[in-house]
Design an enzyme around this catalytic site. Structure first.
Site, short mmCIF file in Angstrom:
data_model
loop_
_atom_site.label_atom_id
_atom_site.label_comp_id
_atom_site.label_asym_id
_atom_site.label_seq_id
_atom_site.Cartn_x
_atom_site.Cartn_y
_atom_site.Cartn_z
N TYR A 158 15.83 -47.13 -19.91
CA TYR A 158 16.15 -48.11 -18.82
C TYR A 158 17.24 -47.80 -17.96
CZ TYR A 158 13.14 -51.82 -21.54
OH TYR A 158 12.07 -52.62 -21.77
N GLU A 176 14.08 -60.18 -28.55
CA GLU A 176 14.56 -59.16 -29.43
C GLU A 176 15.56 -59.69 -29.93
OE1 GLU A 176 14.41 -55.64 -26.90
OE2 GLU A 176 16.08 -54.48 -28.14
#
Lengths: 364, 388
Positions: free
Chosen positions: B128, B243
């Site tokens: 990312y 998450e």
């Protein structure tokens, strides 16, 4: 698991919020603070009519018989409104009395508002440090209880004492005792009580180990409800502050647009949420098993620090407005600071936390 | 309110702990400690395969993907037990990649990857962050240009943790440079052995290394696209909210606290000084707060709610508490705690980890997974409704 109000709790909360908002608007709170008004006998009777003075004492002993957690919602809302009413003390007293045979009549009187019973909790009296405590020796009851909540008008106070050298816990009638005003950071209705009277004024509820257990239960409940009440106050301070920084314009925009202010508001959110859920969770543990007090002390330890941080941040964000006696913030920051000290201070919470871990010698 | 922790989860924790007692070998612990808790050595891979075969990696997965179909609270409990023992878990593969594939992956992707993830045969690394897109992640510039049935990828990523030992990249790329920045991002699955990928180590203070990765005309088939093109930002942020629940901060702090108490008890007669007593009590109270708030967040997910500001709140509180507690733990233990692993005269916690290493690791979470200052902004916006 559900970390949210049940339907019943939501209903209780809604009722309590509306009631306190109506009965204790800011103007009345300012008047009470100035001494121009007070919580009157008629106010206490109203609380009795609502069934809030003995919420969780068992119904067959004359109480309301609701769950402790549901009762806590009312006390939470009492904190939210900063209403200076004797809910925590009265409910703890009713609980303790309901557990002793022969004292059920007292619960009925508390619930109906005919007798106003307070508790000399608690933790600060451990070991008799404050004012030497009470001693019943032969036929005389002597000694002093300091800073008794609502001591200016309670008829009975539950307190630890020594009876002929033994530990005891008793319901002490306040007929004839001397009451000295004990004006505190937040209250005008506390009193120092001095006794020199007949020993029959103290009706012994328990002695020896049973008295110690009762004192412990008294402390645990008093502390747990103090944290719940603090949670209500922190929530109101948070909302008040968010509203203020959203409206207050400086440098051409609401100060809530400045990251520094936003982050401080987020800090208040963290304090309010964490105190709320640790308080309820601790009380739930106690409700399930009344030997399980550990989380109560941990929650109070955290709440003391949350109060310190909230005090600073909320006043900082409010600036001069927040310290005005015609603005409610100061009522909350004073009351929560007092509660932080009152129902077991930091030193006691350190001891309470470490004793069961076996890693540190107790100071007491 | 209902705070009852399901009894079957307590039972699960006990059973799973007993199971681990049976399969955790001294060789595995040695490999984990020697690698600085960043291992993917042979003993670790064998351990993961065993967990996979015995169904523990797929506890919360739906049965149709070979999982146990349990509530998210089981996943929470599984991660808790593993983290308390400081045992490694392929975190991003299990908590980011697999749930997203189940949610929006193609049938082909599900067939290809999910069984292998379940058996711990493959591992993913997340791509990312870029040098110019950290906290402002949506500004990422690594491009993927469509060329017939292929995407051609060019660009650079940083902090591509695990890329030197993973099999695939879960790569966020810009597929529409004209669209507003949040609406031109897509997710691609890229094999790490694809031509044109270079992985360079970037040393980090707590040992081992993360990576800088370079992409020079890397070609992947269009079937590597996860979900819809240009919807990547939505997938990434939605997944992040869930998450955070799987990765609880609490077990690490409990291990730290238990280790300190055990050490102090073993020192016998001399009671700790006043500062130590005060600090220990504060740690206990702080950990209690985190446990309760962690349960709250997990229970929200179990009840089908999405914790947004609640997850931010937990992250800020726990990471700042962790950094502070580690520093305090060093003070309490004293100079012994400064000795690095492998040298005599040091101090390790109940899982064999040193406090000095944990101190070196503690800054990571202050900014990793979204800087704490961004989390405070999320609380101000989502939690308090303060407009920007």
């Amino acid at each position: 698991m559900l970390f949210a109000d049940s339907e019943e709790q939501a209903l209780i909360r809604q009722t309590a919020r509306a009631y306190f908002a109506d009965k204790y608007p800011a103007e009345r709170l300012y008047a009470i603070e100035r001494g121009d008004s007070a919580v009157a006998a008629s106010d206490v009777r109203e609380l009795a009519d609502l069934g809030w003075l003995a919420l969780f004492a068992p119904a067959d002993a004359g109480g309301g018989g609701i769950a402790m957690l549901d009762a806590a919602v009312v006390i939470d809302e009492c904190g939210y409104a900063a209403a200076p009413v004797p809910l925590a003390a009265s409910n703890v007293a009713a609980d303790l009395l309901s557990r002793r045979p022969g004292f059920a009549g007292d619960v009925t009187k508390i619930a109906s508002g005919t007798t106003f019973v307070s508790v000399a909790s608690g933790t600060r009296l451990r070991g008799g440090a404050a004012g030497g405590g009470l001693v019943a020796d032969g036929r005389r009851l002597r000694g002093e209880l300091r800073q008794v909540p609502f001591g200016n008008r309670a008829a009975v106070v539950l307190a630890p004492l020594r009876v002929d050298g033994d530990r005891a816990f008793a319901a002490v009638a306040l007929d004839g005792c001397a009451r000295d005003e004990a004006r505190t950071l937040d209250r005008r209705d506390f009193a120092h009580l001095r006794f020199d009277g007949d020993a029959s004024l103290a009706r012994v509820m328990a002695t020896g180990a049973e008295a110690e257990a009762m004192h412990e239960r008294c402390d645990a409940l008093f502390t747990a409800f103090a944290v719940v009440e603090t949670a209500g106050m922190l929530q109101r301070v948070l909302e008040m502050t968010v509203e203020y920084i959203s409206q207050r314009v400086q440098f051409g925009q609401p100060i809530a647009k400045f990251q520094a202010a936003r982050h401080r508001a987020a800090e208040l959110l963290m304090q309010a949420e964490t105190v709320r859920w640790t308080a309820y969770h601790a009380l739930w543990r106690f409700q399930e098993d009344d030997r399980d007090t550990r989380e109560i002390w941990l929650a109070k330890h955290w709440a003391i620090r949350a109060v310190e941080r909230t005090f600073q941040v909320s006043h900082l964000l409010h600036g001069g407005v927040g310290v005005g006696t015609d603005y409610p913030l100061h009522l909350y920051t004073q009351a929560m600071s007092a509660l932080a000290v009152r129902a077991g201070g930091m030193g006691e919470m350190v001891d309470r936390t470490l004793e069961p871990l076996g890693v540190a010698a107790a100071r007491r | 309110m209902d705070f009852a922790y399901p009894a079957e989860l307590d039972e699960f924790r006990r059973d799973f702990s007993a199971y681990l007692d049976g399969i955790v070998t001294p060789e595995l612990i040695d490999e984990i400690v020697r690698s600085g808790f960043e291992t993917r050595g042979p003993a670790t891979v064998a351990f993961w395969r065993r967990l996979g075969i015995d169904g523990y990696f797929g506890l919360g997965w739906p049965a149709e993907y070979g999982g146990g179909g349990k509530s998210v609270l089981y996943l929470h409990a599984f991660n808790y037990v593993m983290a308390y023992r400081r045992l490694p878990v392929p975190v991003v593969t299990l908590n980011t990649v697999a749930p997203t594939l189940m949610w929006i992956g193609s049938e082909e992707q599900k067939r290809e990857y999910l069984p292998k993830i379940l058996r711990a045969e493959i591992e993913f690394s997340i791509g990312y962050t870029e040098p110019e897109a950290g906290t402002d992640l949506a500004s990422l510039q690594t491009r993927a240009v469509r060329d017939g049935d292929w995407y051609i990828i060019n660009g650079q990523k940083i902090f591509t943790t695990g890329a030197h030992q993973a099999d695939y990249l879960w790569l966020a790329v810009r597929t529409d440079p004209e669209a507003p920045k949040h609406r031109g991002i897509s997710i691609l699955i890229v094999p790490l052995d694809a031509k044109g990928i270079e992985v360079r180590p970037l040393g980090i203070m707590h040992g081992g290394h993360t990576n800088i990765t370079y992409y020079d005309n890397v070609r992947v088939p269009v079937s590597a696209l996860v979900g819809e093109e240009n919807r990547g930002w939505y997938y990434m942020t939605t997944q992040l909210d869930f998450e955070r629940v799987a990765i609880s901060p609490v077990p690490h702090l409990e291990r730290l606290f238990d280790s300190l108490c055990a050490a102090l008890r073993s020192e016998g007669a001399s009671p700790p000084d006043e500062w130590t007593r005060v600090t220990l009590a504060q740690m206990a109270a702080d950990i209690n707060v985190l446990k309760v708030m962690d349960l709250k967040t997990a229970s929200m997910v179990a009840n089908g709610q999405v914790p947004v500001y609640e997850a931010s709140l937990l992250k800020v509180l726990s990471n700042e508490a962790r950094a502070r507690m580690i520093a305090e733990a060093l003070q309490i233990v004293g100079e012994r705690a400064l000795v690095r692993a492998g040298c005599a005269g040091g101090f390790t916690d109940v899982a064999g980890d040193t406090f000095e290493r944990q101190l070196r690791e503690s800054p990571i979470t202050l900014f990793g997974g979204g800087s704490n200052d961004i989390q405070r902004d999320i609380m101000a916006g989502h939690g308090l409704g303060l407009a920007r």
